[in-house]
Design a protein around this motif. Structure first.
Motif, PDB file in Angstrom:
ATOM      1  N   THR A   1      69.837 -38.321  -8.761  1.00 52.05           N
ATOM      2  CA  THR A   1      68.425 -37.940  -9.096  1.00 52.05           C
ATOM      3  C   THR A   1      68.991 -38.486 -10.610  1.00 52.05           C
ATOM      4  OG1 THR A   1      68.969 -35.327  -9.407  1.00 52.05           O
ATOM      5  CG2 THR A   1      68.052 -36.279  -6.876  1.00 52.05           C
ATOM      6  N   SER A   2      69.592 -39.010 -10.870  1.00 50.74           N
ATOM      7  CA  SER A   2      69.130 -39.163 -13.102  1.00 50.74           C
ATOM      8  C   SER A   2      68.003 -40.517 -13.122  1.00 50.74           C
ATOM      9  CB  SER A   2      70.440 -40.021 -13.076  1.00 50.74           C
ATOM     10  OG  SER A   2      70.680 -41.336 -13.030  1.00 50.74           O
ATOM     11  N   THR A   3      67.673 -40.493 -13.936  1.00 49.32           N
ATOM     12  CA  THR A   3      67.150 -41.817 -14.706  1.00 49.32           C
ATOM     13  C   THR A   3      67.070 -43.239 -14.258  1.00 49.32           C
ATOM     14  OG1 THR A   3      68.624 -42.619 -16.603  1.00 49.32           O
ATOM     15  CG2 THR A   3      66.322 -41.081 -16.830  1.00 49.32           C
TER      16      THR A   3
ATOM     17  N   PRO B   1      72.559 -40.073 -16.612  1.00 50.89           N
ATOM     18  CA  PRO B   1      73.502 -40.570 -15.513  1.00 50.89           C
ATOM     19  C   PRO B   1      74.747 -39.922 -16.068  1.00 50.89           C
ATOM     20  CG  PRO B   1      72.483 -42.766 -15.501  1.00 50.89           C
ATOM     21  CD  PRO B   1      71.860 -42.012 -16.584  1.00 50.89           C
ATOM     22  N   ALA B   2      74.864 -39.542 -17.494  1.00 48.38           N
ATOM     23  CA  ALA B   2      76.006 -39.415 -18.038  1.00 48.38           C
ATOM     24  C   ALA B   2      76.518 -37.956 -17.242  1.00 48.38           C
ATOM     25  CB  ALA B   2      75.907 -38.904 -19.830  1.00 48.38           C
TER      26      ALA B   2
ATOM     27  N   ASP C   1      80.827 -37.361 -16.041  1.00 47.27           N
ATOM     28  CA  ASP C   1      81.146 -36.093 -16.458  1.00 47.27           C
ATOM     29  C   ASP C   1      80.214 -34.388 -16.057  1.00 47.27           C
ATOM     30  OD1 ASP C   1      83.161 -34.997 -17.549  1.00 47.27           O
ATOM     31  OD2 ASP C   1      83.335 -35.693 -19.855  1.00 47.27           O
ATOM     32  N   PRO C   2      80.823 -34.734 -14.540  1.00 52.63           N
ATOM     33  CA  PRO C   2      80.316 -33.168 -14.672  1.00 52.63           C
ATOM     34  C   PRO C   2      80.523 -32.207 -15.329  1.00 52.63           C
ATOM     35  CG  PRO C   2      81.562 -34.077 -12.901  1.00 52.63           C
ATOM     36  CD  PRO C   2      81.384 -34.996 -14.038  1.00 52.63           C
TER      37      PRO C   2
ATOM     38  N   ARG D   1      69.845 -35.688 -21.321  1.00 53.27           N
ATOM     39  CA  ARG D   1      68.462 -35.922 -21.576  1.00 53.27           C
ATOM     40  C   ARG D   1      68.352 -37.499 -22.500  1.00 53.27           C
ATOM     41  NH1 ARG D   1      64.037 -32.665 -23.702  1.00 53.27           N
ATOM     42  NH2 ARG D   1      64.281 -33.296 -26.015  1.00 53.27           N
ATOM     43  N   GLN D   2      67.348 -37.967 -20.886  1.00 54.63           N
ATOM     44  CA  GLN D   2      66.666 -39.171 -22.023  1.00 54.63           C
ATOM     45  C   GLN D   2      65.931 -38.764 -23.144  1.00 54.63           C
ATOM     46  OE1 GLN D   2      63.931 -41.582 -19.328  1.00 54.63           O
ATOM     47  NE2 GLN D   2      64.765 -43.556 -20.076  1.00 54.63           N
TER      48      GLN D   2
END
Length: 156
Positions: free
Chosen positions: A88-90, A100-101, A105-106, A153-154
């Motif tokens: 669910t990332s960009t 995606p970062a 690196d959760p 966040r983008q």
């Protein structure tokens, strides 16, 4: 249980979405994005209430400050991975600003989220104790928000 089913079960149980919403074609991944966007909106509402007092744009009211800070602390304590599922990332979806970062690196993302949770809890502990206490505890909340947004966040 698959990630999609786990997400769907969580969203049905906690966000007021009903099973028919999913039966009518709501994708669980899209629902997860909506849930986290709603979460961020709630945080924004509580931060605006407190921020107005901190900045002198609204008169300090201990009850309002305490309630907004308690709500912020409650919302900030939610496990973010319940609505930040992989995929669910960009990079995978439109309509999200989650980079995606987060999934690369959760552990770092979890630490950033925990920093917000801690700052919000600290704010909640003193929000009703006067404007000076509110102002002193508000800065770390803003720093935690900004740090997380810069990394995960983008930008607009």
């Amino acid at each position: 249980m698959s990630a999609r089913k786990t997400i769907a079960a969580f969203l049905i149980a906690t966000s007021g979405l009903s099973a028919p919403a999913f039966a009518q074609g709501m994708d669980p991944m899209e629902a997860a994005v909506r849930a986290r966007q709603s979460h961020m909106f709630l945080q924004q509402v509580f931060l605006m209430q407190i921020g107005a007092m901190v900045q002198g744009n609204a008169e300090y009211d201990a009850d309002t400050a305490a309630a907004a800070a308690a709500n912020l602390a409650a919302v900030s304590s939610v496990d973010p991975f319940l609505y930040f599922p992989e995929g669910t990332s960009t990079a995978e979806m439109e309509g999200t600003r989650a980079l995606p970062a987060i999934w690369e690196d959760p552990e770092a993302f979890a630490e950033a989220w925990e920093a917000m949770d801690t700052a919000a809890s600290d704010l909640s502990a003193v929000a009703g104790d006067g404007l000076s206490a509110l102002q002193g505890a508000f800065g770390p909340v803003g720093m935690a928000c900004g740090s997380c947004h810069r990394s995960y966040r983008q930008s607009d």
